[in-house]
Design a protein around this motif. Structure first.
Motif, PDB file in Angstrom:
ATOM      1  N   GLY A  29      33.552  18.585  31.152  1.00 22.07           N
ATOM      2  CA  GLY A  29      32.955  17.972  29.975  1.00 22.07           C
ATOM      3  C   GLY A  29      33.226  16.494  29.970  1.00 22.07           C
ATOM      4  N   SER A  30      32.220  15.720  29.640  1.00 23.55           N
ATOM      5  CA  SER A  30      32.393  14.267  29.696  1.00 23.55           C
ATOM      6  C   SER A  30      32.374  13.618  28.315  1.00 23.55           C
ATOM      7  CB  SER A  30      31.303  13.645  30.570  1.00 23.55           C
ATOM      8  OG  SER A  30      30.031  13.976  30.040  1.00 23.55           O
ATOM      9  N   ASP A  31      32.199  14.413  27.262  1.00 27.52           N
ATOM     10  CA  ASP A  31      32.180  13.817  25.932  1.00 27.52           C
ATOM     11  C   ASP A  31      33.602  13.577  25.433  1.00 27.52           C
ATOM     12  OD1 ASP A  31      32.981  16.402  25.465  1.00 27.52           O
ATOM     13  OD2 ASP A  31      31.489  16.825  23.920  1.00 27.52           O
ATOM     14  N   ARG A  32      33.717  12.922  24.295  1.00 29.18           N
ATOM     15  CA  ARG A  32      35.038  12.589  23.753  1.00 29.18           C
ATOM     16  C   ARG A  32      35.853  13.829  23.409  1.00 29.18           C
ATOM     17  NH1 ARG A  32      34.372   7.328  19.857  1.00 29.18           N
ATOM     18  NH2 ARG A  32      33.786   5.933  21.545  1.00 29.18           N
ATOM     19  N   ARG A  33      35.194  14.850  22.904  1.00 25.93           N
ATOM     20  CA  ARG A  33      35.918  16.069  22.535  1.00 25.93           C
ATOM     21  C   ARG A  33      36.564  16.694  23.764  1.00 25.93           C
ATOM     22  NH1 ARG A  33      36.175  21.044  22.991  1.00 25.93           N
ATOM     23  NH2 ARG A  33      34.300  21.241  24.223  1.00 25.93           N
ATOM     24  N   THR A  35      37.348  15.170  26.600  1.00 27.74           N
ATOM     25  CA  THR A  35      38.407  14.279  27.066  1.00 27.74           C
ATOM     26  C   THR A  35      39.654  14.442  26.205  1.00 27.74           C
ATOM     27  OG1 THR A  35      36.816  12.692  27.936  1.00 27.74           O
ATOM     28  CG2 THR A  35      39.025  11.858  27.459  1.00 27.74           C
ATOM     29  N   GLU A  98      25.743  22.906  32.700  1.00 29.87           N
ATOM     30  CA  GLU A  98      26.203  22.376  31.425  1.00 29.87           C
ATOM     31  C   GLU A  98      27.111  23.434  30.829  1.00 29.87           C
ATOM     32  OE1 GLU A  98      25.911  19.423  29.939  1.00 29.87           O
ATOM     33  OE2 GLU A  98      24.818  18.701  31.665  1.00 29.87           O
ATOM     34  N   GLY A 101      33.152  22.485  27.393  1.00 24.29           N
ATOM     35  CA  GLY A 101      34.297  21.725  27.863  1.00 24.29           C
ATOM     36  C   GLY A 101      35.590  22.527  27.749  1.00 24.29           C
ATOM     37  N   ARG A 153      40.924  11.628  35.469  1.00 24.32           N
ATOM     38  CA  ARG A 153      39.641  11.211  34.888  1.00 24.32           C
ATOM     39  C   ARG A 153      38.880  10.332  35.883  1.00 24.32           C
ATOM     40  NH1 ARG A 153      35.616  12.387  31.595  1.00 24.32           N
ATOM     41  NH2 ARG A 153      34.779  10.585  30.575  1.00 24.32           N
ATOM     42  N   THR A 157      35.145  11.076  37.595  1.00 24.72           N
ATOM     43  CA  THR A 157      34.002  10.208  37.279  1.00 24.72           C
ATOM     44  C   THR A 157      33.480   9.431  38.479  1.00 24.72           C
ATOM     45  OG1 THR A 157      35.493   8.437  36.544  1.00 24.72           O
ATOM     46  CG2 THR A 157      34.669   9.957  34.851  1.00 24.72           C
TER      47      THR A 157
END
Length: 193
Positions: A29-33, A35, A98, A101, A153, A157
């Motif tokens: 998962g790449s969204d803030r949640r 992370t 998809e 996360g 991270r 990425t």
């Protein structure tokens, strides 16, 4: 060598395997949640490792050494769960996966389970370092967790790695977790193996 230098070396040696696991979690998962979940889970799991090691070093061991190998059951169970999810929801080769996360407790459980060897190494170090030395080790370790998170991270990425994790992470994560669980069980002599 200073305690800080020793702590850096000890942390790196006992946590090198976590980089791949962190990259796999970040790749889910790449969204803030997502992370935040990896960061919080890693710190929670590592705090539990440190608490167990400090308690054992100062005589209040609540995790007998015979229990440590069975911590491998945690990543093994999570690996089976992830494999079942990957099997139930196959990925179209043309479209990257998809997936949901990672969850905080999932990351914490894997971190703690993978830390059985850390506990075994940290206990004698903390026992001989005394309270002030142990505080120094713990402080350096907590800073280095942030460095490890940034490195994980960063790996997740990188374009080539991100594409691979996006396409194959749903397969790699169960394999890594299953392998990690089995390694912990076998190396610790669980079930008389």
């Amino acid at each position: 060598m200073s305690i800080a230098g020793q702590a850096v070396g000890l942390f790196a040696v006992t946590n090198v395997d976590d980089l791949l696991v962190l990259a796999l979690f970040f790749g889910r998962g790449s969204d803030r949640r997502a992370t935040w979940a990896v960061v919080a889970g890693q710190y929670l799991g590592f705090a539990l490792i440190l608490a167990a090691a400090v308690a054992a070093a100062f005589g209040a061991s609540f995790l007998p050494s015979g229990v440590l190998p069975y911590l491998g059951l945690l990543p093994l169970a999570l690996g089976v769960r992830a494999a079942v999810q990957a099997w139930r929801h196959p990925v179209d080769d043309e479209q990257p996966a998809e997936r949901g996360g990672p969850r905080v407790l999932e990351v914490a459980a894997v971190t703690f389970a993978n830390g059985g060897d850390n506990i075994g190494v940290y206990v004698p170090v903390f026992a001989t370092a005394g309270p002030a030395g142990t505080t120094g080790y713990v402080a350096v370790f907590l800073v280095l967790v942030a460095v490890w998170l940034a490195a994980g991270r960063h790996l997740a990425t990188r374009p080539a790695i991100a594409r691979t994790l996006s396409r194959w992470g749903h397969v790699l994560l169960p394999l890594v977790l299953l392998g990690l669980g089995l390694a912990i069980l076998l190396e610790g002599g669980a079930f008389g193996w």
